[in-house]
Write a protein that holds these residues in place. Structure first.
Motif, mmCIF file in Angstrom:
data_model
loop_
_atom_site.group_PDB
_atom_site.id
_atom_site.type_symbol
_atom_site.label_atom_id
_atom_site.label_comp_id
_atom_site.label_asym_id
_atom_site.label_seq_id
_atom_site.Cartn_x
_atom_site.Cartn_y
_atom_site.Cartn_z
ATOM 1 N N ARG A 295 56.757 48.481 42.269
ATOM 2 C CA ARG A 295 55.488 48.728 42.958
ATOM 3 C C ARG A 295 54.685 49.814 42.244
ATOM 4 N N ASP B 172 50.987 49.228 40.309
ATOM 5 C CA ASP B 172 49.757 49.985 40.578
ATOM 6 C C ASP B 172 49.247 50.643 39.294
ATOM 7 N N SER C 163 47.757 48.193 36.944
ATOM 8 C CA SER C 163 46.477 47.710 37.472
ATOM 9 C C SER C 163 45.359 48.709 37.192
ATOM 10 N N VAL D 131 51.463 42.487 43.557
ATOM 11 C CA VAL D 131 50.616 43.684 43.611
ATOM 12 C C VAL D 131 49.492 43.588 42.575
ATOM 13 N N SER E 144 46.876 40.995 43.528
ATOM 14 C CA SER E 144 46.022 41.481 44.611
ATOM 15 C C SER E 144 44.916 42.387 44.034
ATOM 16 N N HIS E 145 45.308 43.266 43.128
ATOM 17 C CA HIS E 145 44.317 44.174 42.528
ATOM 18 C C HIS E 145 43.305 43.411 41.664
ATOM 19 N N GLN F 80 52.060 37.688 51.800
ATOM 20 C CA GLN F 80 51.104 38.789 51.691
ATOM 21 C C GLN F 80 50.369 38.933 53.010
ATOM 22 N N HIS G 184 49.323 44.153 51.542
ATOM 23 C CA HIS G 184 50.762 44.391 51.435
ATOM 24 C C HIS G 184 51.446 43.116 50.950
ATOM 25 N N ALA H 43 50.017 47.471 48.267
ATOM 26 C CA ALA H 43 49.379 47.416 46.951
ATOM 27 C C ALA H 43 48.303 48.493 46.934
ATOM 28 N N TYR I 40 43.993 40.911 49.570
ATOM 29 C CA TYR I 40 43.277 41.765 48.623
ATOM 30 C C TYR I 40 42.072 42.401 49.296
#
Lengths: 200, 72
Positions: free
Chosen positions: A123, A127, A130, A171, A174-175, B27, B35, B46, B66
């Motif tokens: 995780r 981050d 990203s 993660v 998502s970013h 998610q 998350h 995230a 997101y």
């Protein structure tokens, strides 16, 4: 596309570092020798740290590292990271995210989380990658691909199991989706990087 | 000193979120932040900010959580 000089890249990196009690050490800096000694000492302090520290010691030529200390963070940039202003800025932003994690968790807890839990390591690195990708996006205008980060995250450097790599992928994706919708990823260092680069 | 540090490391635990029983890979938006469910069935955040801090709101679309713009 944003043209960045080496001096601007250094100023950008120093700005982010100053926000998170971090000191950036270039490979040519005499302090880099001291930083390498810290890594070697860590390797001998605990068997739990031995494998990661030994790997970092081996890969310092191409891998930049952030060392949490009781008073802040020491960012040791690799020779390849400082060879190009864009790469310098992206790498420094990535490492400053680790410095921010050290500030949020405390130096002891950040080490324990990183060493003892591959899930938390995945995780934290997702981050940080990203943030680096976002800085690259701000500089080039080209939306990055998740694969750019995932190939590094899946490498032997991070000792992540396949399930941890999948968490990291979630993660990062998502970013990237936030970037595609016109927002910075929800990471403080990314917001700080955006503010600094927008003022150029 | 070395023994103290070793004992400290051995006695300390990583600070993992609680097991929630979520479906690994799923998610979700929790407190307006994306998350991702880990293999150990924990929601891992995230990022470190809520979506509102970047001018957006958390959204789940096609299974992906997101931060999206408010006019999304």
């Amino acid at each position: 596309m944003l043209v960045l000089t080496t001096d601007q890249a250094r100023a950008f990196a120093d700005h982010l570092a100053s926000l998170h009690r971090a000191t950036i050490v270039a490979p040519s800096d005499p302090a880099a020798v001291g930083a390498r000694a810290i890594i070697a000492a860590l390797a001998h302090l605990s068997p739990a740290l031995d494998e990661i520290a030994a790997d970092l010691e081996t890969h310092l030529e191409r891998v930049s590292v952030t060392i949490p200390t009781p008073t802040g963070s020491l960012i040791l940039l690799s020779p390849s990271a400082v060879a190009d202003p864009w790469l310098y800025a992206m790498t420094a932003a990535h490492e400053c995210q680790h410095a921010a994690q050290r500030e949020a968790l405390g130096w002891g807890q950040v080490i324990i989380d990183y060493v003892a839990s591959t899930e938390l390591r995945a995780r934290a690195e997702a981050d940080a990658y990203s943030v680096g990708l976002y800085v690259g996006y701000l500089l080039t205008g080209i939306l990055p691909l998740a694969s750019e980060a995932m190939s590094s995250l899946a490498s032997a450097t991070y000792h992540l199991a396949p399930e941890d790599i999948e968490l990291a992928r979630g993660v990062v994706e998502s970013h990237l989706e936030a970037m595609a919708s016109g927002l910075p990823p929800p990471i403080a260092v990314a917001v700080e990087a955006h503010a600094w680069l927008s003022a150029l | 000193m070395r023994l103290i540090l070793l004992a400290l490391l051995l006695s300390a635990c990583p600070r993992l979120p609680p097991v929630s029983g979520c479906n690994p890979g799923a998610q979700s938006c929790v407190n307006n932040a994306p998350h991702i469910c880990s293999t150990s069935q924990r929601w891992q955040r995230a990022g470190d900010l809520a979506c509102s801090a970047v001018g957006g709101m958390c959204l789940v679309s096609d299974g992906r959580a997101y931060c999206a713009g408010l006019n999304h």
